[in-house]
Design an enzyme around this catalytic site. Structure first.
Site, PDB file in Angstrom:
ATOM      1  CE  LYS A   1      -4.020  -1.717   1.970  1.00 30.23           C
ATOM      2  NZ  LYS A   1      -5.532  -1.653   2.955  1.00 30.23           N
TER       3      LYS A   1
ATOM      4  CE  LYS B   1      -5.929  -8.004  -1.654  1.00 31.36           C
ATOM      5  NZ  LYS B   1      -6.494  -7.568  -0.575  1.00 31.36           N
TER       6      LYS B   1
ATOM      7  CE  LYS C   1     -10.575   0.225  -0.066  1.00 33.35           C
ATOM      8  NZ  LYS C   1      -9.919  -0.890   0.847  1.00 33.35           N
TER       9      LYS C   1
HETATM   10  N1  AQP Z   1      -9.819 -10.745  -3.261  1.00 32.33           N
HETATM   11  C1  AQP Z   1     -10.034 -11.451  -1.827  1.00 32.33           C
HETATM   12  N2  AQP Z   1     -10.386 -12.661  -1.606  1.00 32.33           N
HETATM   13  C2  AQP Z   1     -10.541 -13.246  -0.383  1.00 32.33           C
HETATM   14  N3  AQP Z   1     -10.669 -12.321   0.698  1.00 32.33           N
HETATM   15  C3  AQP Z   1     -10.609 -10.848   0.512  1.00 32.33           C
HETATM   16  N4  AQP Z   1     -10.783  -9.940   1.321  1.00 32.33           N
HETATM   17  C4  AQP Z   1     -10.417  -8.892   0.414  1.00 32.33           C
HETATM   18  N5  AQP Z   1     -10.230  -9.044  -0.889  1.00 32.33           N
HETATM   19  C5  AQP Z   1     -10.307 -10.493  -0.711  1.00 32.33           C
HETATM   20  C6  AQP Z   1     -10.820  -9.867   2.630  1.00 32.33           C
HETATM   21  O1  AQP Z   1     -12.199  -9.104   2.971  1.00 32.33           O
HETATM   22  C7  AQP Z   1     -12.075  -8.904   4.268  1.00 32.33           C
HETATM   23  C8  AQP Z   1     -12.312  -7.261   4.408  1.00 32.33           C
HETATM   24  O2  AQP Z   1     -11.284  -6.709   3.855  1.00 32.33           O
HETATM   25  P1  AQP Z   1     -10.798  -5.141   3.993  1.00 32.33           P
HETATM   26  O3  AQP Z   1     -11.207  -4.530   5.180  1.00 32.33           O
HETATM   27  O4  AQP Z   1      -9.238  -5.251   3.891  1.00 32.33           O
HETATM   28  O5  AQP Z   1     -11.562  -4.620   2.843  1.00 32.33           O
HETATM   29  P2  AQP Z   1     -10.920  -4.169   1.558  1.00 32.33           P
HETATM   30  O6  AQP Z   1      -9.920  -2.867   2.096  1.00 32.33           O
HETATM   31  O7  AQP Z   1     -12.085  -3.573   0.735  1.00 32.33           O
HETATM   32  O8  AQP Z   1     -10.141  -5.237   0.704  1.00 32.33           O
HETATM   33  P3  AQP Z   1      -9.479  -4.944  -0.313  1.00 32.33           P
HETATM   34  O9  AQP Z   1     -10.100  -4.845  -1.700  1.00 32.33           O
HETATM   35  O10 AQP Z   1      -8.297  -5.976  -0.266  1.00 32.33           O
HETATM   36  O11 AQP Z   1      -8.786  -3.510  -0.224  1.00 32.33           O
HETATM   37  P4  AQP Z   1      -7.256  -3.116  -0.292  1.00 32.33           P
HETATM   38  O12 AQP Z   1      -6.330  -3.928  -0.992  1.00 32.33           O
HETATM   39  O13 AQP Z   1      -7.196  -1.826  -1.315  1.00 32.33           O
HETATM   40  O14 AQP Z   1      -6.972  -2.817   0.773  1.00 32.33           O
HETATM   41  C9  AQP Z   1     -10.639  -9.214   4.789  1.00 32.33           C
HETATM   42  O15 AQP Z   1     -10.917 -10.404   5.727  1.00 32.33           O
HETATM   43  C10 AQP Z   1     -10.000  -9.538   3.675  1.00 32.33           C
HETATM   44  O16 AQP Z   1      -8.807 -10.709   3.701  1.00 32.33           O
END
Ligand code: AQP
Length: 332
Positions: free
Chosen positions: A112, A195, A198
């Site tokens: 990040k 993966k 968002k």
């Molecule tokens: N691709 C995924 N496959 C399985 N589990 C996933 N999780 C996120 N992406 C995947 C799980 O979702 C839960 C919440 O995660 P979070 O609060 O980190 O949500 P987020 O920020 O919206 O998740 P993102 O998309 O991964 O955002 P980035 O990468 O931008 O921070 C967690 O249990 C996570 O493991």
């Protein structure tokens, strides 16, 4: 009953399919067998810049989606992280117990902060996993249902719990990650090697649960597959098709082998058309239920208020014990 705790960020507006299949779906199942605590982690959200009005709206929206997904306030404790001040209080103690080098090894921070430009990343983003440690330890959680990307943070939680217990006496339960193999990592539909996320996915590769169902159907139909024609689960050689099979199987309840058999001799087009339908059947009522909760903010806020009260009961007890162990003079 063993206890589970988990959280989700309110930042993206809509949850995506990875959030749902990797985590939220398990939260719903676990409320039947566990003493379950689930929260919308707004404190974590501000590790990246947020617009205040949007953050507030997205926090309600996240809670509405969790209820729409099947969380039942009579079966679990649903709350907003900032409503329970003990999270930041315990996080400070955990910050003081964590090595700088240890925190520097967290891969999510590396990813990040690289995306943001290392110099612009906040100290909050750096200590994000340590706030997560506090989240989990406050509730003495036995298990933490998350996606694979969170495994390292649960390991850090165990390390810090052990360190604290070793130094100050038995205080914290050591939690285990609860990660289902099949849905541990849902992949981007356009780039099945990364993966679904968002921030890293392109719009076409990301399924937002609150998108118009026809937009979702279109994304499924244009998912990247391969030049082969056989519908078979093989994550290494056929990541795109395997990802579609995982999603299909989990949403429909059909086994992977059953699906492979069903589509024997058929093309990718047939698989995608059917999956688009399965997805539409899932998201249509989900969107409606989410809207119903949003239309009644008073009920929503009162569910969250009750949840926070219950959560504080547990969190305050753990924090008081921790303060005592650390050696803080009690206020008279
Ligand atoms: N691709 C995924 N496959 C399985 N589990 C996933 N999780 C996120 N992406 C995947 C799980 O979702 C839960 C919440 O995660 P979070 O609060 O980190 O949500 P987020 O920020 O919206 O998740 P993102 O998309 O991964 O955002 P980035 O990468 O931008 O921070 C967690 O249990 C996570 O493991």
């Amino acid at each position: 009953r063993p206890r589970v705790l988990s959280g989700i960020q309110p930042t993206a507006g809509s949850f995506h399919l990875g959030n749902y299949l990797g985590a939220v779906r398990q939260w719903v199942a676990l409320q039947e067998s566990h003493d379950a605590f689930y929260m919308v982690v707004d404190l974590h959200a501000i590790t990246l810049p947020q617009d205040p009005a949007e953050l507030r709206a997205n926090t309600r929206l996240a809670a509405a989606q969790l209820l729409a997904a099947g969380l039942d306030p009579d079966r679990c404790t649903l709350f907003v992280q900032s409503h329970v001040p003990e999270h930041t209080q315990l996080a400070w103690i955990m910050n003081c117990l964590t090595g700088f080098g240890e925190a520097s090894r967290m891969t999510q921070f590396k990813d990040k902060s690289a995306r943001q430009g290392a110099d612009r990343a906040s100290v909050g983003l750096f200590t994000y996993p340590i706030l997560q440690v506090a989240d989990i330890l406050l509730y003495q959680a036995n298990e933490v249902p998350v996606g694979e990307d969170q495994r390292q943070h649960i390991e850090l939680t165990r390390d810090l719990a052990e360190r604290f217990n070793g130094r100050f006496g038995q205080t914290f339960t050591l939690p285990k990650p609860y990660i289902l193999k099949e849905t541990a990592k849902i992949y981007d539909l356009q780039e099945p090697s990364i993966k679904m996320s968002k921030s890293a996915s392109t719009p076409k590769g990301l399924i937002n649960l609150l998108d118009e169902p026809r937009v979702t159907a279109k994304k499924v139909k244009s998912a990247v597959t391969d030049t082969d024609t056989v519908i078979r689960y093989d994550a290494e050689n056929k990541p795109g098709v395997s990802n579609l099979l995982t999603i299909y199987s989990t949403l429909s309840g059909a086994g992977i082998a059953e699906l492979e058999q069903k589509y024997e001799g058929k093309g990718y087009g047939a698989l995608k058309t059917d999956l688009a339908e399965v997805m539409t059947e899932f998201v249509t009522p989900f969107r409606e239920r989410t809207q119903q909760y949003l239309d009644d903010p008073e009920t929503l806020d009162s569910i969250l208020a009750k949840g926070a009260e219950k959560a504080r009961g547990v969190a305050a007890e753990t924090l008081a014990q921790t303060y005592e162990r650390v050696g803080f003079l009690p206020a008279k």
